[in-house]
Design an enzyme around this catalytic site. Structure first.
Site, mmCIF file in Angstrom:
data_model
loop_
_atom_site.group_PDB
_atom_site.id
_atom_site.type_symbol
_atom_site.label_atom_id
_atom_site.label_comp_id
_atom_site.label_asym_id
_atom_site.label_seq_id
_atom_site.Cartn_x
_atom_site.Cartn_y
_atom_site.Cartn_z
ATOM 1 N N LYS A 114 -7.554 28.823 -16.848
ATOM 2 C CA LYS A 114 -8.046 30.026 -17.055
ATOM 3 C C LYS A 114 -8.373 29.791 -18.607
ATOM 4 O O LYS A 114 -8.819 29.982 -19.117
ATOM 5 C CB LYS A 114 -7.855 31.839 -17.163
ATOM 6 N N LYS A 196 -10.616 26.089 -4.088
ATOM 7 C CA LYS A 196 -10.446 27.080 -3.368
ATOM 8 C C LYS A 196 -11.353 28.136 -3.802
ATOM 9 O O LYS A 196 -12.345 27.655 -4.846
ATOM 10 C CB LYS A 196 -8.849 27.793 -4.272
ATOM 11 N N LYS A 199 -14.662 33.416 -6.600
ATOM 12 C CA LYS A 199 -15.185 34.705 -7.072
ATOM 13 C C LYS A 199 -16.397 34.325 -8.546
ATOM 14 O O LYS A 199 -17.688 33.859 -8.628
ATOM 15 C CB LYS A 199 -14.374 35.687 -8.029
HETATM 16 P P1 TYM Z 1 -8.128 38.280 -7.537
HETATM 17 O O1 TYM Z 1 -9.179 38.695 -7.294
HETATM 18 O O2 TYM Z 1 -8.077 36.474 -7.479
HETATM 19 O O3 TYM Z 1 -7.901 37.655 -4.711
HETATM 20 C C1 TYM Z 1 -7.586 39.406 -4.376
HETATM 21 C C2 TYM Z 1 -7.252 38.492 -3.639
HETATM 22 O O4 TYM Z 1 -7.560 37.492 -2.286
HETATM 23 C C3 TYM Z 1 -6.952 36.403 -2.210
HETATM 24 N N1 TYM Z 1 -7.702 35.029 -2.718
HETATM 25 C C4 TYM Z 1 -8.157 34.024 -1.663
HETATM 26 N N2 TYM Z 1 -7.182 34.055 -0.498
HETATM 27 C C5 TYM Z 1 -7.763 33.115 -0.010
HETATM 28 N N3 TYM Z 1 -8.832 31.879 -0.160
HETATM 29 C C6 TYM Z 1 -9.058 31.863 -0.935
HETATM 30 N N4 TYM Z 1 -9.836 30.827 -1.100
HETATM 31 C C7 TYM Z 1 -9.243 33.369 -2.314
HETATM 32 N N5 TYM Z 1 -9.500 33.695 -3.509
HETATM 33 C C8 TYM Z 1 -8.812 34.593 -3.353
HETATM 34 C C9 TYM Z 1 -6.203 36.291 -3.325
HETATM 35 O O5 TYM Z 1 -4.853 35.872 -3.109
HETATM 36 C C10 TYM Z 1 -5.685 37.530 -3.310
HETATM 37 O O6 TYM Z 1 -4.636 38.137 -3.235
HETATM 38 N N6 TYM Z 1 -4.160 38.470 -9.843
HETATM 39 C C11 TYM Z 1 -3.647 39.273 -8.283
HETATM 40 C C12 TYM Z 1 -4.907 40.843 -8.489
HETATM 41 C C13 TYM Z 1 -3.535 41.470 -8.796
HETATM 42 C C14 TYM Z 1 -2.584 41.571 -7.893
HETATM 43 C C15 TYM Z 1 -1.068 42.724 -8.251
HETATM 44 C C16 TYM Z 1 -2.494 41.124 -6.086
HETATM 45 C C17 TYM Z 1 -3.230 42.375 -9.476
HETATM 46 N N7 TYM Z 1 -2.170 42.917 -9.333
HETATM 47 C C18 TYM Z 1 -0.872 43.285 -7.110
HETATM 48 C C19 TYM Z 1 -1.380 41.154 -5.335
HETATM 49 C C20 TYM Z 1 -0.395 42.161 -6.177
HETATM 50 C C21 TYM Z 1 -5.794 38.146 -8.142
HETATM 51 O O7 TYM Z 1 -6.156 38.005 -9.112
HETATM 52 O O8 TYM Z 1 -6.872 38.172 -7.177
#
Ligand code: TYM
Length: 331
Positions: A114, A196, A199
């Site tokens: 990032k 991957k 978003k």
């Molecule tokens: P975020 O917002 O990037 O993504 C949300 C969830 O989607 C999963 N994910 C994917 N899974 C499979 N293939 C992909 N291409 C893919 N892209 C995203 C992510 O692994 C996630 O589960 N840091 C986290 C948010 C967060 C969080 C937490 C998660 C903040 N606090 C506490 C769990 C527990 C994040 O940026 O997710």
């Protein structure tokens, strides 16, 4: 009676949820709601590590809540809320930050990625992001965290922080387990299938958004990068086809082997058309639910206010213990 396991997870409200988010995370959230105490959070404070337009950000945050509900999460069974509505997340984040080493945060690959992508705004929030994530999880004494593979490193850090805290101040937090789907923990970009699906990808053709129209889905899948083997096989040497098989499998419940044998001897064109149809069939009810929820802002407000109230009480119970353990004077 045995304590029900606590599940916590969340997504950052930026842009729109992708098919990767759904398959890697939300699909499991819905599955886990049956037998666990689940909290599903919209981690809006995490999104602030990248500059947001305030008006747009408000809209996206509410839209994310509607997307959570449209994916089938039941607000009666789960606690659904905004992270910023429960101030104990930031309080615990500070305390855990004082128990996390700079060396540990320096090793986080997401921070490195990032900061590469946001060179003009490598802020300290981006650096301490995983500590806030650890606080989200530990605040509710979470046992299980359903996430995609990209969050594994953050989860490992969370476990280390929890174990360190318990050692220093006495048993306080359960050590949370990661919960990833057997297949689909990493859905790949349609344009660069070794990366991957994300978003924030600038190439819009890489990512299927849950809000995409049917025409767009068809176009994106037709344009998905494949290879010249012309064999539908589930293997690493054909990452584009492997990714489409994964998507097909996760949305239909067929195993990867079943998808492969269904399309034995068939061409990529037909397989892509059918995969697009599978995605559209999944998105159609999602879209209808989403629009229904968006027409009902009072309901949305009720969900997040009730969610925050319930989360607040659980969070405060943990914080009373944490403050006590740390030697802070109780209020
Ligand atoms: P975020 O917002 O990037 O993504 C949300 C969830 O989607 C999963 N994910 C994917 N899974 C499979 N293939 C992909 N291409 C893919 N892209 C995203 C992510 O692994 C996630 O589960 N840091 C986290 C948010 C967060 C969080 C937490 C998660 C903040 N606090 C506490 C769990 C527990 C994040 O940026 O997710």
């Amino acid at each position: 009676m045995k304590r029900k396991k606590v599940v916590f997870s969340g997504a950052q409200p930026t842009g729109s949820l992708t098919l990767g988010n759904y398959i890697g995370a939300l699909q499991n959230w819905k599955f886990l709601e049956k037998e666990h105490n689940c909290l599903y959070c919209i981690v809006d404070l995490h999104s602030l590590t990248v500059r947001q337009d305030p008006e747009e950000f408000r809209k996206i945050s509410l839209s994310f809540l509607a997307q959570y509900l449209a994916s089938g999460l039941d607000p009666e069974k789960n606690i659904i809320f905004f992270q910023s509505h429960v101030p104990q997340h930031t309080e615990l984040s500070w305390i855990l930050g004082c128990n996390t080493y700079v060396g540990e945060l320096n090793r986080m690959t997401q921070f490195k990625d990032k900061s590469e992508r946001n060179r003009d705004n490598v802020n300290s929030g981006l650096f301490t992001y995983p500590v806030l994530m650890a606080a989200d999880i530990l605040l509710y004494k979470t046992d299980l965290v359903p996430v995609g593979e990209d969050q594994k490193q953050h989860l490992e850090l969370t476990r280390d922080i929890a174990a360190r805290f318990n050692n220093l101040y006495g048993e306080t937090f359960p050590i949370p387990e990661i919960y990833t789907p057997k297949i689909g923990a990493k859905i790949m970009s349609l344009q660069e299938p070794t990366k991957k699906m994300s978003k924030s990808d600038e190439n819009l053709n890489s990512t299927i958004l849950l809000m995409d129209s049917e025409d767009i889905v068809v176009k994106k899948i037709k344009r998905a990068v494949t290879d010249s083997e012309n064999v539908i096989a589930y293997r690493d040497e054909q990452p584009g086809i492997k990714n489409l098989i994964t998507i097909y499998s996760c949305l239909t419940g067929l195993s990867a082997e079943e998808v492969v044998s269904k399309y034995e001897g068939k061409g990529y064109g037909m397989f892509k058309t059918d995969t697009a149809e599978v995605v559209i069939e999944f998105l159609r009810p999602f879209r209808k639910n989403y629009e229904d929820y968006m027409r009902n802002p009072d309901f949305i407000e009720k969900v997040y206010k009730t969610g925050a109230q319930r989360a607040y009480e659980l969070a405060e119970d943990t914080m009373i213990l944490v403050r006590e353990r740390m030697g802070l004077i109780q209020k």
